[in-house]
Design a protein around this motif. Structure first.
Motif, short mmCIF file in Angstrom:
data_model
loop_
_atom_site.label_atom_id
_atom_site.label_comp_id
_atom_site.label_asym_id
_atom_site.label_seq_id
_atom_site.Cartn_x
_atom_site.Cartn_y
_atom_site.Cartn_z
N GLU A 1 0.85 -1.21 0.00
CA GLU A 1 0.00 0.00 0.00
C GLU A 1 0.87 1.25 0.00
O GLU A 1 0.81 2.10 0.88
N SER A 2 1.69 1.36 -1.03
CA SER A 2 2.69 2.43 -1.14
C SER A 2 2.12 3.84 -1.11
O SER A 2 2.82 4.77 -0.73
N ASP A 3 0.87 4.01 -1.52
CA ASP A 3 0.26 5.34 -1.43
C ASP A 3 0.10 5.77 0.02
O ASP A 3 0.27 6.95 0.36
N LEU A 4 -0.22 4.83 0.89
CA LEU A 4 -0.39 5.13 2.32
C LEU A 4 0.94 5.06 3.08
O LEU A 4 1.15 5.80 4.04
N TYR A 5 1.81 4.14 2.66
CA TYR A 5 3.08 3.91 3.35
C TYR A 5 4.21 3.97 2.31
O TYR A 5 4.69 2.93 1.85
N PRO A 6 4.62 5.17 1.92
CA PRO A 6 5.56 5.31 0.79
C PRO A 6 6.99 4.84 1.06
O PRO A 6 7.73 4.60 0.11
N LYS A 7 7.37 4.70 2.33
CA LYS A 7 8.74 4.27 2.58
C LYS A 7 8.83 3.38 3.80
O LYS A 7 7.95 3.39 4.68
N ALA A 8 9.90 2.63 3.84
CA ALA A 8 10.28 1.84 5.01
C ALA A 8 11.55 2.48 5.56
O ALA A 8 12.33 3.07 4.81
N THR A 9 11.75 2.38 6.87
CA THR A 9 12.93 2.98 7.48
C THR A 9 13.58 2.00 8.45
O THR A 9 12.93 1.10 8.99
#
Length: 181
Positions: A85-93
């Motif tokens: 769901e990249s629109d809601l969660y665009p990155k991982a850290t």
């Protein structure tokens, strides 16, 4: 007198800042692999940003999820729309600290990085085994870790469950150069 004091403080702080010895990787590589009996899934991201400070042993990583490249465009679409769901969660850290790292060692060091990985707004503590190598101009840090999809609320429809592994192997390769502010 005040101006002289101000110049002296500025000079000292600039000197301390330039000695923080920070390194940056602007195009780090993160790859993930999922084995299933139906079809293996693999994707590579060459746009990962990472900062490393050998003096404090700290490392931080930011991964743009849409930057993963797949063999098939349908895999890319499903990954971004249905699973991550990249629109809601665009990155991982990831942020962590290398345990037992010696910045004066010019050889290769295998160490554990203890930190926190955030994916889809879920943060979990993780330990990552990594190899750190001092290079002529900076450092190279490589490693592999396993990510359990259930830990990060990645939902797989029951019909597709046999096609998606519960454990994803993630590997990374960062080549750090001095960070110029």
């Amino acid at each position: 007198m005040n101006k002289l004091l101000l110049v002296l403080i500025f000079s000292i702080s600039a000197s301390v800042t330039s000695q923080t010895n920070e390194f940056i990787e602007r195009m780090g590589q993160v790859t993930f692999f999922s084995y299933t009996s139906v079809e293996n899934i693999q994707a590579t991201n060459n746009q990962t940003l990472s900062l490393f400070n050998p003096n404090s042993h700290e490392i931080a990583v930011s991964i743009l999820m849409r930057a993963f490249v797949f063999k098939k465009s349908l895999m890319h679409e499903h990954f971004n729309e249905s699973y991550i769901e990249s629109d809601l969660y665009p990155k991982a850290t990831f942020s962590g600290k290398i345990i037992g790292f010696d910045p004066s060692d010019t050889g290769m060091q295998t160490r554990i990085i203890k930190g926190e990985f955030t994916l889809k707004d879920v943060t979990k503590p993780i330990d990552v085994k990594a190899t750190i190598t001092k290079t002529d101009n900076g450092y190279t840090i490589t490693g592999t870790l396993d990510v359990m999809i259930d830990d990060y609320n990645i939902k797989v429809p029951p019909l597709l469950s046999p096609n998606i592994s519960k454990k994803i192997e993630v590997s990374f390769n960062f080549n750090y150069a001095p960070y110029e502010k």
